[in-house]
Design a protein around this motif. Structure first.
Motif, PDB file in Angstrom:
ATOM      1  N   LEU A   1       5.698  -8.330  11.109  1.00  0.00           N
ATOM      2  CA  LEU A   1       5.943  -8.545   9.689  1.00  0.00           C
ATOM      3  C   LEU A   1       5.195  -7.524   8.841  1.00  0.00           C
ATOM      4  O   LEU A   1       4.174  -6.976   9.260  1.00  0.00           O
ATOM      5  CB  LEU A   1       5.531  -9.963   9.287  1.00  0.00           C
ATOM      6  N   VAL A   2       5.693  -7.318   7.650  1.00  0.00           N
ATOM      7  CA  VAL A   2       5.133  -6.326   6.738  1.00  0.00           C
ATOM      8  C   VAL A   2       3.659  -6.598   6.430  1.00  0.00           C
ATOM      9  O   VAL A   2       3.235  -7.737   6.276  1.00  0.00           O
ATOM     10  CB  VAL A   2       5.961  -6.261   5.436  1.00  0.00           C
ATOM     11  N   VAL A   3       2.903  -5.505   6.357  1.00  0.00           N
ATOM     12  CA  VAL A   3       1.516  -5.522   5.908  1.00  0.00           C
ATOM     13  C   VAL A   3       1.432  -4.497   4.782  1.00  0.00           C
ATOM     14  O   VAL A   3       1.781  -3.332   4.975  1.00  0.00           O
ATOM     15  CB  VAL A   3       0.537  -5.151   7.046  1.00  0.00           C
ATOM     16  N   LEU A   4       0.998  -4.940   3.626  1.00  0.00           N
ATOM     17  CA  LEU A   4       0.868  -4.054   2.469  1.00  0.00           C
ATOM     18  C   LEU A   4      -0.513  -3.404   2.508  1.00  0.00           C
ATOM     19  O   LEU A   4      -1.528  -4.071   2.368  1.00  0.00           O
ATOM     20  CB  LEU A   4       1.060  -4.852   1.177  1.00  0.00           C
ATOM     21  N   LEU A   5      -0.538  -2.093   2.724  1.00  0.00           N
ATOM     22  CA  LEU A   5      -1.804  -1.361   2.817  1.00  0.00           C
ATOM     23  C   LEU A   5      -2.351  -0.977   1.442  1.00  0.00           C
ATOM     24  O   LEU A   5      -3.560  -0.930   1.253  1.00  0.00           O
ATOM     25  CB  LEU A   5      -1.608  -0.087   3.659  1.00  0.00           C
ATOM     26  N   HIS A   6      -1.443  -0.675   0.502  1.00  0.00           N
ATOM     27  CA  HIS A   6      -1.856  -0.220  -0.831  1.00  0.00           C
ATOM     28  C   HIS A   6      -0.989  -0.877  -1.900  1.00  0.00           C
ATOM     29  O   HIS A   6       0.115  -0.405  -2.184  1.00  0.00           O
ATOM     30  CB  HIS A   6      -1.755   1.305  -0.940  1.00  0.00           C
ATOM     31  N   PRO A   7      -1.474  -1.972  -2.516  1.00  0.00           N
ATOM     32  CA  PRO A   7      -0.691  -2.638  -3.566  1.00  0.00           C
ATOM     33  C   PRO A   7      -0.442  -1.758  -4.790  1.00  0.00           C
ATOM     34  O   PRO A   7       0.518  -1.974  -5.517  1.00  0.00           O
ATOM     35  CB  PRO A   7      -1.531  -3.845  -3.954  1.00  0.00           C
ATOM     36  N   ALA A   8      -1.302  -0.775  -5.012  1.00  0.00           N
ATOM     37  CA  ALA A   8      -1.122   0.165  -6.117  1.00  0.00           C
ATOM     38  C   ALA A   8      -1.191   1.579  -5.535  1.00  0.00           C
ATOM     39  O   ALA A   8      -2.217   2.233  -5.576  1.00  0.00           O
ATOM     40  CB  ALA A   8      -2.197  -0.034  -7.182  1.00  0.00           C
ATOM     41  N   PRO A   9      -0.070   2.034  -4.934  1.00  0.00           N
ATOM     42  CA  PRO A   9      -0.103   3.326  -4.259  1.00  0.00           C
ATOM     43  C   PRO A   9      -0.371   4.479  -5.222  1.00  0.00           C
ATOM     44  O   PRO A   9       0.023   4.424  -6.385  1.00  0.00           O
ATOM     45  CB  PRO A   9       1.281   3.446  -3.631  1.00  0.00           C
ATOM     46  N   PRO A  10      -1.039   5.522  -4.724  1.00  0.00           N
ATOM     47  CA  PRO A  10      -1.278   6.700  -5.553  1.00  0.00           C
ATOM     48  C   PRO A  10       0.039   7.415  -5.868  1.00  0.00           C
ATOM     49  O   PRO A  10       1.051   7.205  -5.173  1.00  0.00           O
ATOM     50  CB  PRO A  10      -2.204   7.565  -4.689  1.00  0.00           C
ATOM     51  N   PRO A  11       0.039   8.234  -6.895  1.00  0.00           N
ATOM     52  CA  PRO A  11       1.275   8.877  -7.342  1.00  0.00           C
ATOM     53  C   PRO A  11       2.067   9.577  -6.235  1.00  0.00           C
ATOM     54  O   PRO A  11       3.294   9.501  -6.221  1.00  0.00           O
ATOM     55  CB  PRO A  11       0.797   9.886  -8.386  1.00  0.00           C
ATOM     56  N   GLN A  12       1.400  10.213  -5.305  1.00  0.00           N
ATOM     57  CA  GLN A  12       2.116  10.962  -4.269  1.00  0.00           C
ATOM     58  C   GLN A  12       2.870  10.053  -3.286  1.00  0.00           C
ATOM     59  O   GLN A  12       3.720  10.533  -2.533  1.00  0.00           O
ATOM     60  CB  GLN A  12       1.184  11.912  -3.516  1.00  0.00           C
ATOM     61  N   HIS A  13       2.610   8.750  -3.286  1.00  0.00           N
ATOM     62  CA  HIS A  13       3.289   7.829  -2.376  1.00  0.00           C
ATOM     63  C   HIS A  13       4.235   6.859  -3.086  1.00  0.00           C
ATOM     64  O   HIS A  13       4.886   6.044  -2.435  1.00  0.00           O
ATOM     65  CB  HIS A  13       2.267   7.025  -1.570  1.00  0.00           C
ATOM     66  N   ARG A  14       4.346   6.972  -4.399  1.00  0.00           N
ATOM     67  CA  ARG A  14       5.171   6.020  -5.152  1.00  0.00           C
ATOM     68  C   ARG A  14       6.656   6.159  -4.870  1.00  0.00           C
ATOM     69  O   ARG A  14       7.365   5.158  -4.753  1.00  0.00           O
ATOM     70  CB  ARG A  14       4.903   6.154  -6.647  1.00  0.00           C
ATOM     71  N   ALA A  15       7.161   7.367  -4.743  1.00  0.00           N
ATOM     72  CA  ALA A  15       8.595   7.551  -4.490  1.00  0.00           C
ATOM     73  C   ALA A  15       8.979   6.936  -3.144  1.00  0.00           C
ATOM     74  O   ALA A  15       9.994   6.243  -3.034  1.00  0.00           O
ATOM     75  CB  ALA A  15       8.965   9.028  -4.536  1.00  0.00           C
ATOM     76  N   ALA A  16       8.154   7.159  -2.120  1.00  0.00           N
ATOM     77  CA  ALA A  16       8.433   6.592  -0.796  1.00  0.00           C
ATOM     78  C   ALA A  16       8.339   5.069  -0.840  1.00  0.00           C
ATOM     79  O   ALA A  16       9.139   4.374  -0.201  1.00  0.00           O
ATOM     80  CB  ALA A  16       7.467   7.165   0.242  1.00  0.00           C
TER      81      ALA A  16
END
Length: 73
Positions: free
Chosen positions: A35-50
């Motif tokens: 099941l999904v594990v959220l590593l970064h609830p507020a991802p940095p800008p470089q990972h937001r598109a993904a």
């Protein structure tokens, strides 16, 4: 640019793994159930598109994008 906030619903997750494949910096899967594990609830800008793409690809709709509403003051 407003920050992107993510949340996941592990009860809804089907374990397809699209999130972890699409945005491995933001999502993972647990070893027991896959099941999904959220590593970064507020991802940095470089990972937001993904992260946004991963949310759109989730077949169970288990990932929610929570961007602040610009009309809220």
């Amino acid at each position: 640019m407003e920050p992107l906030r993510l949340s996941v619903d592990r009860e809804r997750c089907a374990g397809a793994g699209m999130c972890a494949l699409t945005a491995p910096e933001v999502f993972d899967q647990d070893d027991e159930e896959g099941l999904v594990v959220l590593l970064h609830p507020a991802p940095p800008p470089q990972h937001r598109a993904a992260a946004r793409m991963a949310a759109g690809l989730c077949p169970a709709g288990a990932i929610a994008l929570n961007s602040p509403d610009p009309t809220d003051s």
